[in-house]
Design a protein around this motif. Structure first.
Motif, PDB file in Angstrom:
ATOM      1  N   PHE A   1      18.510  -7.061  -6.146  1.00 34.51           N
ATOM      2  CA  PHE A   1      18.514  -7.564  -4.944  1.00 34.51           C
ATOM      3  C   PHE A   1      18.769  -8.861  -5.476  1.00 34.51           C
ATOM      4  CE2 PHE A   1      16.106  -4.025  -3.230  1.00 34.51           C
ATOM      5  CZ  PHE A   1      16.454  -3.690  -2.008  1.00 34.51           C
TER       6      PHE A   1
ATOM      7  N   PRO B   1      20.954 -12.603  -0.822  1.00 33.69           N
ATOM      8  CA  PRO B   1      20.972 -13.308   0.382  1.00 33.69           C
ATOM      9  C   PRO B   1      19.549 -12.861   0.936  1.00 33.69           C
ATOM     10  CG  PRO B   1      22.829 -13.194   1.379  1.00 33.69           C
ATOM     11  CD  PRO B   1      22.868 -12.555  -0.005  1.00 33.69           C
ATOM     12  N   TRP B   2      18.619 -13.500   1.284  1.00 33.39           N
ATOM     13  CA  TRP B   2      17.323 -13.436   1.785  1.00 33.39           C
ATOM     14  C   TRP B   2      17.588 -12.311   3.024  1.00 33.39           C
ATOM     15  CZ3 TRP B   2      15.589 -13.645   6.927  1.00 33.39           C
ATOM     16  CH2 TRP B   2      15.838 -14.565   8.008  1.00 33.39           C
ATOM     17  N   TRP B   3      18.182 -12.512   3.878  1.00 31.86           N
ATOM     18  CA  TRP B   3      18.162 -11.369   5.201  1.00 31.86           C
ATOM     19  C   TRP B   3      19.172 -10.205   5.071  1.00 31.86           C
ATOM     20  CZ3 TRP B   3      23.280  -9.421   5.967  1.00 31.86           C
ATOM     21  CH2 TRP B   3      24.454 -10.140   5.409  1.00 31.86           C
TER      22      TRP B   3
ATOM     23  N   LYS C   1      17.831  -8.643   1.971  1.00 29.95           N
ATOM     24  CA  LYS C   1      16.627  -8.033   1.517  1.00 29.95           C
ATOM     25  C   LYS C   1      15.982  -7.735   3.175  1.00 29.95           C
ATOM     26  CE  LYS C   1      16.049 -10.753  -1.657  1.00 29.95           C
ATOM     27  NZ  LYS C   1      15.254 -11.413  -2.968  1.00 29.95           N
ATOM     28  N   TRP C   2      15.094  -8.664   3.879  1.00 25.22           N
ATOM     29  CA  TRP C   2      14.645  -8.839   4.566  1.00 25.22           C
ATOM     30  C   TRP C   2      14.886  -7.753   6.166  1.00 25.22           C
ATOM     31  CZ3 TRP C   2       9.719  -8.328   2.700  1.00 25.22           C
ATOM     32  CH2 TRP C   2       9.653  -8.911   1.534  1.00 25.22           C
TER      33      TRP C   2
END
Length: 70
Positions: A5, A9-11, A13-14
């Motif tokens: 990962f 981008p962060w979105w 992963k989350w």
């Protein structure tokens, strides 16, 4: 798993990965939650019935023993 990962981008992963997991395993999660809630309900009904039975038995045995004393 961290390097898998790393460049995303962060979105992803989350937000995206948990949404995909819910879509794929949603039916399994729902059935497990339904089973647990049903089991808890049955346990509560069992406890209520046993408590009621103990209450009724104690009420009748105490009233019959007090009548026998007279």
């Amino acid at each position: 798993m961290g390097e898998f990962f790393a460049g995303l981008p962060w979105w992803v992963k989350w937000i995206a990965v948990p949404v995909i997991a819910l879509v794929v395993f949603g039916g399994l999660i729902a059935s497990v939650v339904t089973f647990v809630i049903g089991l808890l309900f049955k346990v509560l009904v069992f406890v209520a019935l046993v408590g009621g039975l103990v209450y009724v038995v104690r009420k009748f045995t105490s009233s019959s023993s007090s009548r026998g004393d007279f």
